[in-house]
Design a protein around this motif. Structure first.
Motif, mmCIF file in Angstrom:
data_model
loop_
_atom_site.group_PDB
_atom_site.id
_atom_site.type_symbol
_atom_site.label_atom_id
_atom_site.label_comp_id
_atom_site.label_asym_id
_atom_site.label_seq_id
_atom_site.Cartn_x
_atom_site.Cartn_y
_atom_site.Cartn_z
ATOM 1 N N GLN A 133 74.857 -21.766 85.187
ATOM 2 C CA GLN A 133 74.164 -20.617 85.778
ATOM 3 C C GLN A 133 74.223 -20.686 87.303
ATOM 4 N N LYS A 136 77.458 -19.473 88.630
ATOM 5 C CA LYS A 136 77.547 -18.012 88.582
ATOM 6 C C LYS A 136 76.879 -17.393 89.806
ATOM 7 N N TYR A 137 75.737 -17.968 90.199
ATOM 8 C CA TYR A 137 75.022 -17.420 91.358
ATOM 9 C C TYR A 137 75.715 -17.772 92.661
ATOM 10 N N GLU A 139 78.865 -17.749 92.900
ATOM 11 C CA GLU A 139 79.889 -16.703 92.938
ATOM 12 C C GLU A 139 79.302 -15.391 93.438
ATOM 13 N N LYS A 144 82.383 -18.772 95.279
ATOM 14 C CA LYS A 144 83.084 -19.190 94.072
ATOM 15 C C LYS A 144 83.934 -20.423 94.365
#
Length: 239
Positions: A133, A136-137, A139, A144
């Motif tokens: 998770q 993802k954040y 990114e 990224k």
């Protein structure tokens, strides 16, 4: 059909009434915030500005559940936060309020992803899932592929983005930034605030920023000016 006043009330993220805070006693007593009324709405980026010692950081601390007021009331998302127990308030802050500090407060021996995952780990979520998770954040904030990097390998602007990712990973509706551009050059500071407004702010989130940096005022939806512990002016942003 709801009345207009009721609809507006539903959009209030933070409502504070007659907030007062003093430090010291007797002749040394100093009033830092003096009977301030304050409202911040979902969907807006609100700046609190003023000279050093004007009370803006003290106000920020009271509306975010960090510093207990001596007088007044604070309602966040409809909850009277200063009637909560310490445990209730800690849980409420963890789930509802994200903080981004001036000096980032990243742990130097943790990777970027591990730093971002901290709020999830505190909630006792699975470690591996938390790291996924967190990446993802990262990114989301434009980092990224940076999850394995230590903070020392990142620029100041990149470290600030890691701090923003950590603040929003738990999905808080209130995001509070204390002097977020103070350690950044002008162009990087503008880039960070522009990014936050374009990518982090939405109709269900309220962002409150305390700043001395007039260079970023153009990004505010509304600007509150404080002097000597009081709100002396409020103006709409220029965007």
């Amino acid at each position: 059909m709801p009345k207009e006043s009721e609809c507006k009330a539903e959009r209030h993220a933070i409502v504070a009434s007659h907030l007062t805070k003093w430090f010291g006693d007797g002749d040394s007593k100093k009033i830092a915030v003096n009977h301030v009324d304050f409202v911040a709405d979902f969907g807006e980026m609100l700046f609190i500005v003023g000279p050093s010692g004007s009370g803006k950081t003290t106000l920020l601390s009271m509306i975010s559940g960090i510093l207990r007021p001596d007088e007044g009331q604070v309602t966040v998302k409809g909850n009277d936060i200063w009637t909560m127990t310490n445990d209730q308030l800690a849980d409420f802050r963890l789930n509802s309020i994200g903080f981004v500090f001036q000096d980032y407060h990243l742990f130097p021996r943790l990777t970027s992803a591990e730093n971002v995952a901290i709020p999830l780990i505190i909630k006792r979520e699975n470690w591996d899932n938390s790291i996924v998770q967190a990446k993802k954040y990262l990114e989301i904030v434009g980092l990224k592929g940076s999850g394995e990097l230590l903070p020392v390998k990142l620029s100041g602007g990149e470290q600030q983005r890691v701090a923003i990712a950590r603040a929003i990973v738990g999905g808080p509706e209130i995001l509070i930034l204390d002097e977020p551009t103070a350690s950044l050059d002008g162009d990087t500071g503008k880039m960070i605030i522009s990014f936050v407004k374009d990518n982090i702010l939405n109709d269900n989130r309220c962002i409150v920023i305390v700043t001395h940096d007039a260079r970023i005022n153009e990004y505010a939806d509304r600007i509150i000016h404080m002097e000597d512990g009081r709100i002396v002016d409020s103006e709409e942003g220029t965007e």
